[in-house]
Design a protein around this motif. Structure first.
Motif, PDB file in Angstrom:
ATOM      1  N   HIS A 249      80.090   9.898  25.523  1.00  0.00           N
ATOM      2  CA  HIS A 249      80.171  11.358  25.513  1.00  0.00           C
ATOM      3  C   HIS A 249      78.887  11.990  26.051  1.00  0.00           C
ATOM      4  O   HIS A 249      78.929  13.011  26.734  1.00  0.00           O
ATOM      5  CB  HIS A 249      80.386  11.873  24.080  1.00  0.00           C
ATOM      6  N   ILE A 250      77.753  11.377  25.729  1.00  0.00           N
ATOM      7  CA  ILE A 250      76.461  11.998  26.024  1.00  0.00           C
ATOM      8  C   ILE A 250      76.083  11.905  27.504  1.00  0.00           C
ATOM      9  O   ILE A 250      75.654  12.898  28.115  1.00  0.00           O
ATOM     10  CB  ILE A 250      75.345  11.369  25.157  1.00  0.00           C
ATOM     11  N   TYR A 251      76.246  10.729  28.109  1.00  0.00           N
ATOM     12  CA  TYR A 251      75.760  10.553  29.486  1.00  0.00           C
ATOM     13  C   TYR A 251      76.517  11.376  30.525  1.00  0.00           C
ATOM     14  O   TYR A 251      75.890  11.934  31.440  1.00  0.00           O
ATOM     15  CB  TYR A 251      75.709   9.063  29.842  1.00  0.00           C
ATOM     16  N   PRO A 252      77.852  11.522  30.421  1.00  0.00           N
ATOM     17  CA  PRO A 252      78.509  12.458  31.345  1.00  0.00           C
ATOM     18  C   PRO A 252      78.000  13.886  31.186  1.00  0.00           C
ATOM     19  O   PRO A 252      77.837  14.620  32.159  1.00  0.00           O
ATOM     20  CB  PRO A 252      80.002  12.353  30.958  1.00  0.00           C
ATOM     21  N   ALA A 253      77.732  14.268  29.918  1.00  0.00           N
ATOM     22  CA  ALA A 253      77.210  15.611  29.658  1.00  0.00           C
ATOM     23  C   ALA A 253      75.827  15.785  30.273  1.00  0.00           C
ATOM     24  O   ALA A 253      75.513  16.842  30.848  1.00  0.00           O
ATOM     25  CB  ALA A 253      77.159  15.871  28.150  1.00  0.00           C
ATOM     26  N   LEU A 254      74.986  14.758  30.184  1.00  0.00           N
ATOM     27  CA  LEU A 254      73.653  14.828  30.786  1.00  0.00           C
ATOM     28  C   LEU A 254      73.739  14.946  32.309  1.00  0.00           C
ATOM     29  O   LEU A 254      72.933  15.646  32.925  1.00  0.00           O
ATOM     30  CB  LEU A 254      72.826  13.596  30.407  1.00  0.00           C
ATOM     31  N   SER A 255      74.726  14.267  32.902  1.00  0.00           N
ATOM     32  CA  SER A 255      74.896  14.371  34.360  1.00  0.00           C
ATOM     33  C   SER A 255      75.211  15.806  34.776  1.00  0.00           C
ATOM     34  O   SER A 255      74.672  16.317  35.755  1.00  0.00           O
ATOM     35  CB  SER A 255      76.022  13.438  34.827  1.00  0.00           C
ATOM     36  N   ILE A 256      76.073  16.461  34.005  1.00  0.00           N
ATOM     37  CA  ILE A 256      76.380  17.874  34.271  1.00  0.00           C
ATOM     38  C   ILE A 256      75.147  18.738  34.024  1.00  0.00           C
ATOM     39  O   ILE A 256      74.843  19.662  34.795  1.00  0.00           O
ATOM     40  CB  ILE A 256      77.557  18.352  33.401  1.00  0.00           C
ATOM     41  N   GLY A 257      74.438  18.449  32.939  1.00  0.00           N
ATOM     42  CA  GLY A 257      73.221  19.202  32.626  1.00  0.00           C
ATOM     43  C   GLY A 257      72.208  19.141  33.761  1.00  0.00           C
ATOM     44  O   GLY A 257      71.608  20.154  34.143  1.00  0.00           O
ATOM     45  N   GLU A 258      72.013  17.937  34.321  1.00  0.00           N
ATOM     46  CA  GLU A 258      71.070  17.764  35.433  1.00  0.00           C
ATOM     47  C   GLU A 258      71.518  18.575  36.651  1.00  0.00           C
ATOM     48  O   GLU A 258      70.711  19.229  37.315  1.00  0.00           O
ATOM     49  CB  GLU A 258      70.960  16.285  35.812  1.00  0.00           C
ATOM     50  N   GLY A 259      72.823  18.537  36.932  1.00  0.00           N
ATOM     51  CA  GLY A 259      73.345  19.293  38.076  1.00  0.00           C
ATOM     52  C   GLY A 259      73.150  20.783  37.902  1.00  0.00           C
ATOM     53  O   GLY A 259      72.749  21.488  38.843  1.00  0.00           O
ATOM     54  N   LEU A 260      73.431  21.284  36.705  1.00  0.00           N
ATOM     55  CA  LEU A 260      73.259  22.717  36.430  1.00  0.00           C
ATOM     56  C   LEU A 260      71.797  23.133  36.525  1.00  0.00           C
ATOM     57  O   LEU A 260      71.466  24.199  37.055  1.00  0.00           O
ATOM     58  CB  LEU A 260      73.817  23.052  35.043  1.00  0.00           C
ATOM     59  N   LYS A 261      70.927  22.279  36.008  1.00  0.00           N
ATOM     60  CA  LYS A 261      69.492  22.591  36.054  1.00  0.00           C
ATOM     61  C   LYS A 261      69.009  22.721  37.504  1.00  0.00           C
ATOM     62  O   LYS A 261      68.210  23.606  37.831  1.00  0.00           O
ATOM     63  CB  LYS A 261      68.702  21.510  35.310  1.00  0.00           C
ATOM     64  N   LYS A 262      69.523  21.857  38.386  1.00  0.00           N
ATOM     65  CA  LYS A 262      69.138  21.918  39.797  1.00  0.00           C
ATOM     66  C   LYS A 262      69.621  23.207  40.452  1.00  0.00           C
ATOM     67  O   LYS A 262      69.044  23.656  41.441  1.00  0.00           O
ATOM     68  CB  LYS A 262      69.704  20.708  40.542  1.00  0.00           C
ATOM     69  N   ARG A 263      70.694  23.786  39.895  1.00  0.00           N
ATOM     70  CA  ARG A 263      71.201  25.056  40.423  1.00  0.00           C
ATOM     71  C   ARG A 263      70.556  26.266  39.737  1.00  0.00           C
ATOM     72  O   ARG A 263      70.999  27.395  39.913  1.00  0.00           O
ATOM     73  CB  ARG A 263      72.717  25.133  40.257  1.00  0.00           C
ATOM     74  N   GLY A 264      69.517  26.013  38.950  1.00  0.00           N
ATOM     75  CA  GLY A 264      68.772  27.111  38.339  1.00  0.00           C
ATOM     76  C   GLY A 264      69.391  27.657  37.068  1.00  0.00           C
ATOM     77  O   GLY A 264      69.072  28.785  36.650  1.00  0.00           O
ATOM     78  N   VAL A 265      70.262  26.879  36.423  1.00  0.00           N
ATOM     79  CA  VAL A 265      70.913  27.324  35.188  1.00  0.00           C
ATOM     80  C   VAL A 265      70.091  26.868  33.987  1.00  0.00           C
ATOM     81  O   VAL A 265      69.576  25.743  33.958  1.00  0.00           O
ATOM     82  CB  VAL A 265      72.350  26.750  35.090  1.00  0.00           C
ATOM     83  N   ASP A 266      69.955  27.725  32.997  1.00  0.00           N
ATOM     84  CA  ASP A 266      69.299  27.392  31.731  1.00  0.00           C
ATOM     85  C   ASP A 266      70.316  26.631  30.876  1.00  0.00           C
ATOM     86  O   ASP A 266      71.372  27.169  30.535  1.00  0.00           O
ATOM     87  CB  ASP A 266      68.849  28.679  31.030  1.00  0.00           C
ATOM     88  N   VAL A 267      70.024  25.377  30.548  1.00  0.00           N
ATOM     89  CA  VAL A 267      70.973  24.518  29.833  1.00  0.00           C
ATOM     90  C   VAL A 267      70.470  24.219  28.419  1.00  0.00           C
ATOM     91  O   VAL A 267      69.322  23.794  28.240  1.00  0.00           O
ATOM     92  CB  VAL A 267      71.207  23.192  30.581  1.00  0.00           C
ATOM     93  N   LEU A 268      71.312  24.440  27.442  1.00  0.00           N
ATOM     94  CA  LEU A 268      71.010  24.118  26.048  1.00  0.00           C
ATOM     95  C   LEU A 268      72.057  23.128  25.547  1.00  0.00           C
ATOM     96  O   LEU A 268      73.255  23.347  25.692  1.00  0.00           O
ATOM     97  CB  LEU A 268      71.038  25.379  25.181  1.00  0.00           C
ATOM     98  N   PHE A 269      71.607  22.026  24.954  1.00  0.00           N
ATOM     99  CA  PHE A 269      72.513  21.057  24.348  1.00  0.00           C
ATOM    100  C   PHE A 269      72.577  21.290  22.838  1.00  0.00           C
ATOM    101  O   PHE A 269      71.549  21.542  22.201  1.00  0.00           O
ATOM    102  CB  PHE A 269      72.019  19.630  24.597  1.00  0.00           C
ATOM    103  N   VAL A 270      73.769  21.199  22.290  1.00  0.00           N
ATOM    104  CA  VAL A 270      73.950  21.267  20.837  1.00  0.00           C
ATOM    105  C   VAL A 270      74.768  20.050  20.412  1.00  0.00           C
ATOM    106  O   VAL A 270      75.824  19.764  20.989  1.00  0.00           O
ATOM    107  CB  VAL A 270      74.675  22.553  20.396  1.00  0.00           C
ATOM    108  N   GLY A 271      74.254  19.331  19.432  1.00  0.00           N
ATOM    109  CA  GLY A 271      74.941  18.144  18.933  1.00  0.00           C
ATOM    110  C   GLY A 271      74.646  17.924  17.474  1.00  0.00           C
ATOM    111  O   GLY A 271      74.310  18.860  16.748  1.00  0.00           O
ATOM    112  N   SER A 272      74.746  16.685  17.039  1.00  0.00           N
ATOM    113  CA  SER A 272      74.482  16.342  15.643  1.00  0.00           C
ATOM    114  C   SER A 272      73.001  16.044  15.444  1.00  0.00           C
ATOM    115  O   SER A 272      72.357  15.440  16.310  1.00  0.00           O
ATOM    116  CB  SER A 272      75.316  15.129  15.233  1.00  0.00           C
TER     117      SER A 272
END
Length: 357
Positions: free
Chosen positions: A14-37
């Motif tokens: 679950h985590i690594y696909p989410a990190l891949s999206i997070g990295e892509g969004l960050k490169k596009r200048g998006v502020d990314v916040l992760f929420v988990g356990s």
């Protein structure tokens, strides 16, 4: 600046696909916040990857105590979403995503989901009607979805690490100093290992040693490594064979491999497909995990063979037979290639309704 909350956790799948999206969004200048356990592996993995992380007390709803603890996380989730005001929320399945997804629905935020497995998981089954879009790894998942809702889904494949799109089989084989006629057999049960697979390899070790043109990379898993080492003390091992708990450069070894023996986790199979590798699959036998359904996709497309845990020794035997059959391996590679998708990270990001002013 655009802001996206990604909610995920529990397992690497679950985590690594989410990190891949997070990295892509960050490169596009998006502020990314992760929420988990606050108690699962994401609490370390996500900050180490350079992302902001908020941990909530979220537990499997197996006891009354856990249920009451998790109820407080729903109120905290509402507080987080209310304060952060995200342009979108992306959930990556399982119970850990639930509090933030509930908060997103209540506060009328744009909700997106991603399903890694062939079968739709419980959390995504519950929320897909409220989501703008659910991104699927496999076409087969449409079997779970009523026809009237199918336009809310898009098959993108699983988001993978960026490096997998640039890795080269020829370069990696040269890096490992493989001879032209030498075959590389990768055997792995994942980071935790798979006892049945390890026992099957031990059953066939003398045969493996005799095969001089086969080089074996065997990842035993952390908890099995010491035991395997002790049992191998009196065994002959070719200088080129490598036995480790896990390979940190797994993608590079997968790229160089002629055949892979592995479990059938969704992320592993997506990597196998992207790298166009024939495989022998020995799925984890829990129905809840869904590995058998994942494996069937490759088997039905003639890109893999499936063996159960109890048949693991047969699977290793078949791998040793198959790896010498270049014609059959080539056929399987072509079949696997037919399952490839575009770059899932780019397609998912392009599909988010956050880019307009």
């Amino acid at each position: 600046m655009k802001k996206v909350i990604i909610t995920t956790g529990g397992t690497g799948g679950h985590i690594y696909p989410a990190l891949s999206i997070g990295e892509g969004l960050k490169k596009r200048g998006v502020d990314v916040l992760f929420v988990g356990s606050s108690s699962r592996m994401e609490k370390n993995i996500v900050p180490e990857a350079g992302f902001k992380f908020i941990g909530l007390e979220i537990y499997p709803p197996r006891t009354i105590k856990n249920i009451f603890k998790s109820i407080t996380s729903f109120f905290k989730g509402i507080k987080v979403v209310s304060k952060e005001k995200p342009d979108a929320i992306i959930g990556f399945g399982n119970y850990i995503s639930v509090p933030i997804l509930v908060a997103g629905v209540l506060l009328r935020k744009k909700i997106y989901l991603q399903e890694q497995n062939a079968n739709l998981g419980f959390t995504n089954k519950f929320f897909y009607k409220m989501a703008k879009k659910t991104f699927l790894a496999f076409e087969k998942t449409y079997d779970d979805i009523p026809l009237k809702y199918q336009d809310k889904f898009l098959v993108t494949g699983n988001p993978l690490r960026e490096e997998i799109y640039s890795v080269s089989e020829a370069v990696e084989r040269e890096r490992l100093k493989l001879e032209k006629d030498e075959k590389l057999l990768l055997i792995t049960g994942g980071s935790l290992g798979a006892k049945d697979i390890n026992e099957a390899v031990l059953d066939h070790w003398e045969e493996i040693f005799e095969e001089k043109k086969i080089r074996v990379y065997w990842a035993t898993g952390e908890k099995n490594f010491d035991d395997i080492n002790k049992r191998m003390e009196n065994s002959k091992i070719k200088m080129t064979d490598i036995i480790k708990p896990y390979f940190n450069n797994m993608i590079n070894i997968m790229a160089a491999a002629d055949l892979i023996v592995c479990r059938a986790g969704a992320l592993t199979l997506s990597e196998v497909i992207e790298l166009e590798k024939p495989s022998i699959l020995i799925p984890y036998n829990s129905i809840k995990v869904g590995q058998f359904a994942n494996a069937k996709i490759l088997e039905e497309n003639e890109g893999a063979l499936i063996y159960s845990n109890s048949e693991a020794s047969l699977g290793i035997g078949k791998a040793l037979e198959l790896i010498g059959n270049e014609e059959e391996l080539t056929k399987m590679r072509i079949k696997v290639r037919n399952l490839k998708k575009k770059n899932a990270v780019e397609e998912i990001m392009d599909s988010l309704d956050i880019w307009r002013n």
